[in-house]
Design an enzyme around this catalytic site. Sequence first.
Site, PDB file in Angstrom:
ATOM      1  N   THR A 187       0.846  -1.205   0.000  1.00 14.16           N
ATOM      2  CA  THR A 187       0.000   0.000   0.000  1.00 14.16           C
ATOM      3  C   THR A 187       0.877   1.249   0.000  1.00 14.16           C
ATOM      4  O   THR A 187       0.641   2.192  -0.755  1.00 14.16           O
ATOM      5  CB  THR A 187      -0.920  -0.007   1.249  1.00 14.16           C
ATOM      6  N   ASN A 245      -7.195 -10.075  -6.182  1.00 10.12           N
ATOM      7  CA  ASN A 245      -7.210 -10.704  -4.864  1.00 10.12           C
ATOM      8  C   ASN A 245      -8.560 -11.285  -4.479  1.00 10.12           C
ATOM      9  O   ASN A 245      -8.654 -12.093  -3.574  1.00 10.12           O
ATOM     10  CB  ASN A 245      -6.771  -9.707  -3.786  1.00 10.12           C
ATOM     11  N   GLN A 276      -0.523 -10.373  -5.144  1.00 10.83           N
ATOM     12  CA  GLN A 276      -1.010 -11.759  -5.062  1.00 10.83           C
ATOM     13  C   GLN A 276      -0.173 -12.745  -5.880  1.00 10.83           C
ATOM     14  O   GLN A 276      -0.405 -13.939  -5.810  1.00 10.83           O
ATOM     15  CB  GLN A 276      -2.475 -11.836  -5.533  1.00 10.83           C
ATOM     16  N   SER A 315       3.986  -7.270  -0.865  1.00 12.35           N
ATOM     17  CA  SER A 315       3.952  -7.339   0.603  1.00 12.35           C
ATOM     18  C   SER A 315       4.373  -8.736   1.025  1.00 12.35           C
ATOM     19  O   SER A 315       3.795  -9.729   0.544  1.00 12.35           O
ATOM     20  CB  SER A 315       2.524  -7.102   1.122  1.00 12.35           C
ATOM     21  N   HIS A 360       3.866 -10.502   3.650  1.00 16.37           N
ATOM     22  CA  HIS A 360       2.939 -11.381   4.387  1.00 16.37           C
ATOM     23  C   HIS A 360       2.035 -12.196   3.457  1.00 16.37           C
ATOM     24  O   HIS A 360       1.345 -13.109   3.908  1.00 16.37           O
ATOM     25  CB  HIS A 360       2.104 -10.581   5.392  1.00 16.37           C
ATOM     26  N   THR A 402      15.335   4.292  10.010  1.00 18.02           N
ATOM     27  CA  THR A 402      16.113   3.072  10.281  1.00 18.02           C
ATOM     28  C   THR A 402      15.375   1.831   9.777  1.00 18.02           C
ATOM     29  O   THR A 402      14.186   1.653  10.056  1.00 18.02           O
ATOM     30  CB  THR A 402      16.389   2.960  11.804  1.00 18.02           C
ATOM     31  N   CYS A 452     -19.563  -6.574   5.401  1.00 15.99           N
ATOM     32  CA  CYS A 452     -20.651  -6.056   6.227  1.00 15.99           C
ATOM     33  C   CYS A 452     -20.205  -4.738   6.829  1.00 15.99           C
ATOM     34  O   CYS A 452     -19.227  -4.685   7.550  1.00 15.99           O
ATOM     35  CB  CYS A 452     -20.950  -7.061   7.326  1.00 15.99           C
TER      36      CYS A 452
HETATM   37  N1  PLP Z   1      -3.069  -5.316  -3.449  1.00 16.43           N
HETATM   38  C1  PLP Z   1      -3.648  -6.515  -3.355  1.00 16.43           C
HETATM   39  C2  PLP Z   1      -4.008  -7.239  -4.604  1.00 16.43           C
HETATM   40  C3  PLP Z   1      -3.915  -7.072  -2.111  1.00 16.43           C
HETATM   41  O1  PLP Z   1      -4.476  -8.273  -2.036  1.00 16.43           O
HETATM   42  C4  PLP Z   1      -3.546  -6.356  -0.967  1.00 16.43           C
HETATM   43  C5  PLP Z   1      -3.852  -6.908   0.366  1.00 16.43           C
HETATM   44  O2  PLP Z   1      -4.859  -7.548   0.559  1.00 16.43           O
HETATM   45  C6  PLP Z   1      -2.912  -5.121  -1.120  1.00 16.43           C
HETATM   46  C7  PLP Z   1      -2.694  -4.625  -2.378  1.00 16.43           C
HETATM   47  C8  PLP Z   1      -2.462  -4.337   0.056  1.00 16.43           C
HETATM   48  O3  PLP Z   1      -1.468  -5.042   0.738  1.00 16.43           O
HETATM   49  P1  PLP Z   1      -0.890  -4.474   2.141  1.00 16.43           P
HETATM   50  O4  PLP Z   1      -2.094  -4.278   3.019  1.00 16.43           O
HETATM   51  O5  PLP Z   1       0.016  -5.543   2.620  1.00 16.43           O
HETATM   52  O6  PLP Z   1      -0.230  -3.199   1.829  1.00 16.43           O
END
Ligand code: PLP
Length: 375
Positions: free
Chosen positions: A72, A151, A179, A199, A201, A237, A325
């Site tokens: 993001t 996503n 993704q 990202s 994670h 840092t 929701c």
């Molecule tokens: N773009 C896509 C396609 C995503 O699936 C996501 C997270 O769900 C993001 C951007 C944003 O990722 P982050 O919240 O790790 O910045």
Amino acid sequence: MKKIYLDNAATTPLRAEVIQSMLDVLENDFGNPSSTHSFGRTAKNKIETSRKTIAKYLKCSAQEIIFTSNATEATNWILNQLIEYKDVKRIITSKIEHHATLYTINHLLQQHNIEVVYLTILPNGAVDLDQLEKLLENTVKTVVSLMHVNNEIGTVLDLQRVSKLCLQNNCYFHCDTVQSIGKTLFDLNELTIDFLVASAHKFHGPKGVGFAYINKKNYLNPMLYGGEQEKGLRAGTEATHQIVGMAKAIEIANENIEKEQKYISELKDYCLTQLKLNFDMLIINGENTFYNIINVTLPFDESKTSMILFNLDIKGIAVSRGSACQSGSIKPSHVLAEILVKENLNKPSLRISFSHYNTKNEIDYLIDVLAQMIQ
Ligand code: PLP
């Protein structure tokens, strides 16, 4: 109660090796990477080795990787820069992008005299690339911002075609690869893309760290001022342990990609077969979708929509719904809203997303629980 995690497009569990690599850094390499003594140099070395690892798997140069806190942040930075400093007057995107892109663009639209064009979404969930081709005949300075893998429904952009079109028409290409990085192979020697974002994670790495790939032909101004970190582009840092964890995650993902892709694809096929066997009139959202994401609209009564995730959660199953929701009312997913007729949009939709940690037994359990719910 057994717990089943089928929401890997939201985030992924960390691999044991990733946790270990981070613990090693936390325990031993606490030096500030900007310090010139040995503690600092060791930490700096870890960061630069991580940058090289990521670059190796994307087939790009290490200088083209800038660490950020997530995708993001990277997307905000890139799009802001292009509008504010690169004289870009038009953004071509789609309404099925992630909010990280859509909300950034909305903000830019309010602040600047720019045009935003949303490409048509075809019934199969793909972006209309013929329309893109025509639009690019106009020579206004443009950035095309399109995601690689969606996503919510898992549709896949033709990166070859879009990158070629952007190159031929001399416009920027920003691609949200959140993704797909760590789940498919990239060769940035072959593909000319200006900007990618990721990202950690999403590929079994830690949260709070990601990166931007900035093709070396592009120059951006700093996103943060205050130090020389990240070539002065993002001062502050560095989180050495996060960066090392991310590099470890991308390394293991890439080294196992074929095996894991095959395993996950089989799970997805199995799940789809079981869903179709058990639920007549099931709608599968999106065609030719990525190997780890299924999005289905279930033939359940609308009254079940608001409770479906809750009821699955009670049974220990974590999936995502295609509807969010908000304040007690059901707000349909902005992605499904582009491809479903209104009647189906109000029905319960599920996004089931897999990783190599899932099993067929887990899918059987999910199907059993859903089958009970329909009764
Ligand atoms: N773009 C896509 C396609 C995503 O699936 C996501 C997270 O769900 C993001 C951007 C944003 O990722 P982050 O919240 O790790 O910045």
